[in-house]
Design a protein around this motif. Structure first.
Motif, PDB file in Angstrom:
ATOM      1  N   UNK A 147       0.892  -1.120  -0.100  1.00  0.00           N
ATOM      2  CA  UNK A 147      -0.157   0.128  -0.122  1.00  0.00           C
ATOM      3  C   UNK A 147       0.892   1.180   0.270  1.00  0.00           C
ATOM      4  N   UNK A 148       1.737   1.232   0.835  1.00  0.00           N
ATOM      5  CA  UNK A 148       2.843   2.444   1.207  1.00  0.00           C
ATOM      6  C   UNK A 148       3.662   2.583  -0.441  1.00  0.00           C
ATOM      7  N   UNK A 149       3.871   1.440  -0.787  1.00  0.00           N
ATOM      8  CA  UNK A 149       4.729   1.604  -2.214  1.00  0.00           C
ATOM      9  C   UNK A 149       3.704   1.977  -3.384  1.00  0.00           C
ATOM     10  N   UNK A 150       2.422   1.520  -3.187  1.00  0.00           N
ATOM     11  CA  UNK A 150       1.392   2.165  -4.227  1.00  0.00           C
ATOM     12  C   UNK A 150       1.116   3.608  -4.004  1.00  0.00           C
ATOM     13  N   UNK A 151       1.341   4.136  -2.794  1.00  0.00           N
ATOM     14  CA  UNK A 151       0.929   5.454  -2.746  1.00  0.00           C
ATOM     15  C   UNK A 151       2.108   6.431  -2.929  1.00  0.00           C
ATOM     16  N   UNK A 152       3.267   5.862  -2.881  1.00  0.00           N
ATOM     17  CA  UNK A 152       4.502   6.473  -3.014  1.00  0.00           C
ATOM     18  C   UNK A 152       5.280   5.802  -3.939  1.00  0.00           C
ATOM     19  N   UNK A 153       5.201   5.891  -5.386  1.00  0.00           N
ATOM     20  CA  UNK A 153       5.573   4.900  -6.256  1.00  0.00           C
ATOM     21  C   UNK A 153       7.203   5.095  -6.492  1.00  0.00           C
ATOM     22  N   UNK A 154       7.677   6.149  -5.998  1.00  0.00           N
ATOM     23  CA  UNK A 154       8.865   6.100  -5.929  1.00  0.00           C
ATOM     24  C   UNK A 154       9.726   5.344  -4.838  1.00  0.00           C
ATOM     25  N   UNK A 155       9.076   4.970  -3.949  1.00  0.00           N
ATOM     26  CA  UNK A 155       9.685   3.838  -3.199  1.00  0.00           C
ATOM     27  C   UNK A 155       9.525   2.316  -3.375  1.00  0.00           C
ATOM     28  N   UNK A 156       8.599   2.228  -4.553  1.00  0.00           N
ATOM     29  CA  UNK A 156       8.541   0.900  -4.909  1.00  0.00           C
ATOM     30  C   UNK A 156       9.855   0.297  -5.529  1.00  0.00           C
ATOM     31  N   UNK A 157      10.234  -0.775  -5.099  1.00  0.00           N
ATOM     32  CA  UNK A 157      11.709  -1.403  -5.215  1.00  0.00           C
ATOM     33  C   UNK A 157      11.682  -1.868  -6.734  1.00  0.00           C
ATOM     34  N   UNK A 159      14.056  -1.906  -8.938  1.00  0.00           N
ATOM     35  CA  UNK A 159      15.187  -2.311  -9.482  1.00  0.00           C
ATOM     36  C   UNK A 159      15.276  -4.012  -9.008  1.00  0.00           C
ATOM     37  N   UNK A 160      14.908  -4.048  -7.638  1.00  0.00           N
ATOM     38  CA  UNK A 160      14.631  -5.438  -7.004  1.00  0.00           C
ATOM     39  C   UNK A 160      13.775  -6.460  -7.854  1.00  0.00           C
ATOM     40  N   UNK A 161      12.384  -5.719  -8.064  1.00  0.00           N
ATOM     41  CA  UNK A 161      11.579  -6.464  -9.028  1.00  0.00           C
ATOM     42  C   UNK A 161      11.968  -7.008 -10.134  1.00  0.00           C
ATOM     43  N   UNK A 162      12.618  -6.162 -10.928  1.00  0.00           N
ATOM     44  CA  UNK A 162      13.081  -6.468 -12.280  1.00  0.00           C
ATOM     45  C   UNK A 162      14.318  -7.472 -12.130  1.00  0.00           C
ATOM     46  N   UNK A 163      15.004  -7.475 -11.096  1.00  0.00           N
ATOM     47  CA  UNK A 163      16.140  -8.442 -11.123  1.00  0.00           C
ATOM     48  C   UNK A 163      15.385  -9.794 -10.700  1.00  0.00           C
ATOM     49  N   UNK A 164      14.605  -9.697  -9.867  1.00  0.00           N
ATOM     50  CA  UNK A 164      13.966 -10.901  -9.157  1.00  0.00           C
ATOM     51  C   UNK A 164      13.085 -11.709 -10.176  1.00  0.00           C
ATOM     52  N   UNK A 165      12.458 -10.913 -11.415  1.00  0.00           N
ATOM     53  CA  UNK A 165      11.744 -11.265 -12.627  1.00  0.00           C
ATOM     54  C   UNK A 165      12.645 -11.989 -13.466  1.00  0.00           C
ATOM     55  N   UNK A 166      14.011 -11.580 -13.569  1.00  0.00           N
ATOM     56  CA  UNK A 166      15.041 -12.057 -14.623  1.00  0.00           C
ATOM     57  C   UNK A 166      15.454 -13.303 -13.854  1.00  0.00           C
ATOM     58  N   UNK A 167      15.707 -13.464 -12.680  1.00  0.00           N
ATOM     59  CA  UNK A 167      16.432 -14.529 -11.814  1.00  0.00           C
ATOM     60  C   UNK A 167      15.463 -15.803 -11.820  1.00  0.00           C
ATOM     61  N   UNK A 258       9.367  -4.195   2.672  1.00  0.00           N
ATOM     62  CA  UNK A 258       9.392  -3.420   1.656  1.00  0.00           C
ATOM     63  C   UNK A 258      10.531  -3.681   0.414  1.00  0.00           C
ATOM     64  N   UNK A 259      11.672  -3.905   1.138  1.00  0.00           N
ATOM     65  CA  UNK A 259      13.000  -4.140   0.137  1.00  0.00           C
ATOM     66  C   UNK A 259      13.353  -5.681  -0.165  1.00  0.00           C
ATOM     67  N   UNK A 260      12.994  -6.412   0.707  1.00  0.00           N
ATOM     68  CA  UNK A 260      13.526  -7.796   0.395  1.00  0.00           C
ATOM     69  C   UNK A 260      12.004  -8.693   0.318  1.00  0.00           C
TER      70      UNK A 260
END
Lengths: 379, 274
Positions: A147-157, A159-167, A258-260
């Motif tokens: 929710x927090x990340x949706x409200x502040x999209x800049x906090x959405x991780x 880079x981590x999401x894309x790295x994990x999608x790749x992996x 949020x980050x992991x």
């Protein structure tokens, strides 16, 4: 070295002599350090026992001594200093240690006995309850972080999401393709044997299409990804916990959910449906190839017939399942990873449990889907 | 004592050693001899290759060129049986302790003794308890797991484990790092005691000047890819070299060396503590 009687000055030995007064004297000679006594420890132990308590001990011919040698003699004397003892002054210190050690008197108990109660099944239920509770708490925390990340999209991780999608996605294409293709071939080949008997060869399209798209593709992909990415996630988080990296993150004010945890869940919820799509396609290709050779059904016929045989709702159902499985696998992997204690055994147990739990839950949820959507997508 | 060791008088002998990681040269034609019965400190700036040199002395890493002999046995092309034999004659204290996390304190110290397969359980039990007693660990901690202990205790238990096979040679990697001053002082006097009783040879890597001053016989300074200075603390401190001047002539260095000015007092108090 000083002992002229012993054939090899380094060899630990003892012999009994009589002194002029007729008393027996145990003469100990040679090197009594661990390195010299350990190859012959059994024989020495036998030689050391059975001496009269009043016997005199002469250790002046001992060339080397250490704690292990002193301890061995000490045991022979009944864990006390024997009354008639001759030894070199520099060896005195070892026996002084032993005498000063009151801690040796009482026996160190075995590891605290785990109480084997009759309530093992009861404890299992309690543990299961704990796990469910903790997973729910983690889910709540992750939802809040989301929710927090949706409200502040800049906090959405991102880079981590894309790295994990790749992996979890791109790097899993090879293994899922191989397994999917072979399962497609096997399924098609075995079905063809039966269908031929009834002359119903063309129904291979319906049979393969429904079973792969609706059931096999999602479950197969989920099981492979649970073993491949779920275990990796658990181990990663576990090691981060052991090395206090997660604590370091919390101290810096970066919530680990949020980050992991969040990026791993989102990434697997994105990549698993894509993997399902890929596995479906490859398994159908495998099936088509086998049908071509076994039933003489041409590839064009198979492809043109497929949309009629398999309502598209099945595909959406399969992809929806993939998304649900992905979320659950990542959630469980993170849950088990965060529970790991700082020792190697816990890491092993945690990773095993994570994969077993993920595969079990995938199959349970699959059964739930089958019941809930029993009327969807059936022609 | 082995023939080759007797000939050279070195328990550890390093000859023309080169270590290279790709293009980077860590050690260039380095020579060093550690005598039996001495305490040798290895000092040097970060990245000067102290730990690498220690690992090469233990055979955990192999130098790019040159030779390391321990107990007269070459670590690179020695006979496998002989190499196995010398592993029972040395002990190593790793910086973080490296206790086996799946085993209790007792099991950790007992493991090397059990591996010999010839000692009976009762002897092992009493020996382990004696070693734990020597490093000042109370028996109440024997059943605990390493993860539930403080860093200082882990270090002392690791020392007990390193000593469990009654080694002749002891390697210490930053033995006093992370210990409070009181603990590190008692650690030093423990090492000094053990050395006196058992005739240990000690090689240690350390940054702690107080440790260096209180227990080492000789100091080897690693700088510029070689041994830049070798000798007693006082001798080394007098060598004109930028690293040595920084290291020994700083505020802390001066304070630690202060004690050396009255050597009689230091050695007497150092020996008689405990």
């Amino acid at each position: 070295m000083t002992s002229s009687a012993a054939p090899n000055p380094l060899f630990p030995s003892l012999r009994v002599e009589r002194n002029p007064d007729g008393q027996s004297v145990v003469k100990v000679s040679g090197a009594w350090n661990l390195r010299s006594i350990q190859p012959v420890a059994r024989t020495l132990r036998q030689q050391l026992t059975g001496h009269a308590p009043g016997a005199q001990w002469d250790l002046s011919a001992v060339s080397r001594l250490d704690h292990a040698g002193a301890m061995m003699l000490w045991h022979a004397w009944g864990k006390q200093r024997t009354g008639h003892l001759q030894l070199r002054s520099e060896h005195e210190i070892f026996f002084a240690h032993l005498e000063a050690g009151p801690t040796l008197a009482d026996k160190y108990g075995k590891r605290v006995e785990r109480r084997r109660s009759l309530w093992v099944p009861g404890r299992a239920v309690v543990t299961l309850g704990e796990h469910i509770m903790q997973v729910l708490i983690l889910l709540g925390k992750v939802s809040l972080a989301f929710m927090e990340a949706v409200r502040h999209p800049s906090r959405m991780p991102w880079r981590e999401i894309s790295a994990n999608v790749y992996r979890t996605g791109a790097q899993a294409l090879g293994i899922t393709a191989l397994v999917g293709f072979l399962i497609g071939v096997v399924l098609s080949y075995l079905s063809a044997q039966q269908l031929k008997a009834y002359g119903a060869g063309i129904f291979i399209v319906n049979l393969l299409g429904i079973s792969v798209v609706r059931e096999l593709g999602p479950v197969l992909a989920a099981i492979l990804v649970a073993g491949r990415s779920g275990s990796a996630m658990t181990a990663q988080l576990g090691v981060m916990r052991v090395t206090e990296e997660i604590d370091a993150m919390s101290v810096m004010g970066i919530p680990y959910t949020l980050r992991l945890v969040l990026p791993r869940i989102i990434a697997l919820a994105i990549s698993l449906p894509l993997i399902v799509l890929w596995t479906n396609a490859i398994a159908l290709v495998g099936g088509m190839v086998a049908a071509r050779y076994e039933l003489d059904i041409s590839l064009t016929y198979f492809i043109t017939e497929l949309p009629d045989a398999v309502p598209v709702a099945n595909l959406w159902l399969g992809l929806g399942k993939g998304m649900a499985f992905g979320t659950l696998i990542a959630l469980l992997a993170c849950h088990f990873g965060l529970r790991i204690e700082p020792n190697t055994e816990s890491l092993g147990v945690g990773t095993t449990n994570s994969v077993v739990a993920a595969i079990t839950i995938v199959i349970i949820v699959d059964a739930v889907f089958a019941i809930l959507f029993s009327s969807v997508g059936v022609p | 004592m082995d023939a080759t060791e007797a000939a050279t008088g070195c328990i550890i002998e390093i000859r023309h050693l080169w270590t290279q990681f790709g293009e980077q040269v860590v050690h260039r034609d380095l020579n060093l001899c550690v005598h039996r019965g001495e305490v040798m400190s290895l000092v040097g700036g970060s990245g000067s290759g102290k730990s690498t040199l220690l690992r090469e002395m233990l055979g955990l890493e192999h130098p790019s060129r040159g030779e390391v002999r321990v107990f007269g046995v070459s670590l690179r092309d020695g006979d496998p049986a002989e190499l196995h034999g010398i592993r029972n004659r040395w002990g190593m204290l790793f910086q973080e302790g490296a206790l086996f996390s799946a085993l209790s304190v007792f099991e950790n110290v007992a493991l090397p003794l059990r591996e010999l397969k010839t000692l009976d359980e009762e002897l092992i039990h009493d020996l382990v308890m004696l070693k734990l007693d020597m490093v000042g660990i109370e028996r109440g901690h024997a059943a605990k797991m390493p993860s539930s202990l403080s860093g200082g205790m882990v270090k002392r238990i690791a020392l007990a484990r390193a000593l469990s096979l009654e080694p002749e040679l002891l390697f210490l990697d930053e033995p006093t790092a992370g210990l409070d001053p009181d603990r590190s002082e008692s650690f030093c006097s423990l090492i000094a005691d053990l050395r006196r009783e058992l005739g240990l040879t000690v090689v240690m890597v350390t940054h702690d000047l107080d440790t260096i001053v209180s227990i080492s016989d000789r100091v080897a300074v690693l700088a510029d890819q070689k041994i830049a200075a070798l000798g007693t603390v006082a001798e080394v401190a007098a060598v004109p070299h930028p690293f040595i001047e920084n290291f020994f002539q700083g505020e802390r260095g001066k304070r630690a060396l202060e004690g050396l000015k009255s050597p009689a007092a230091v050695s007497a108090s150092g020996q008689q503590e405990r």
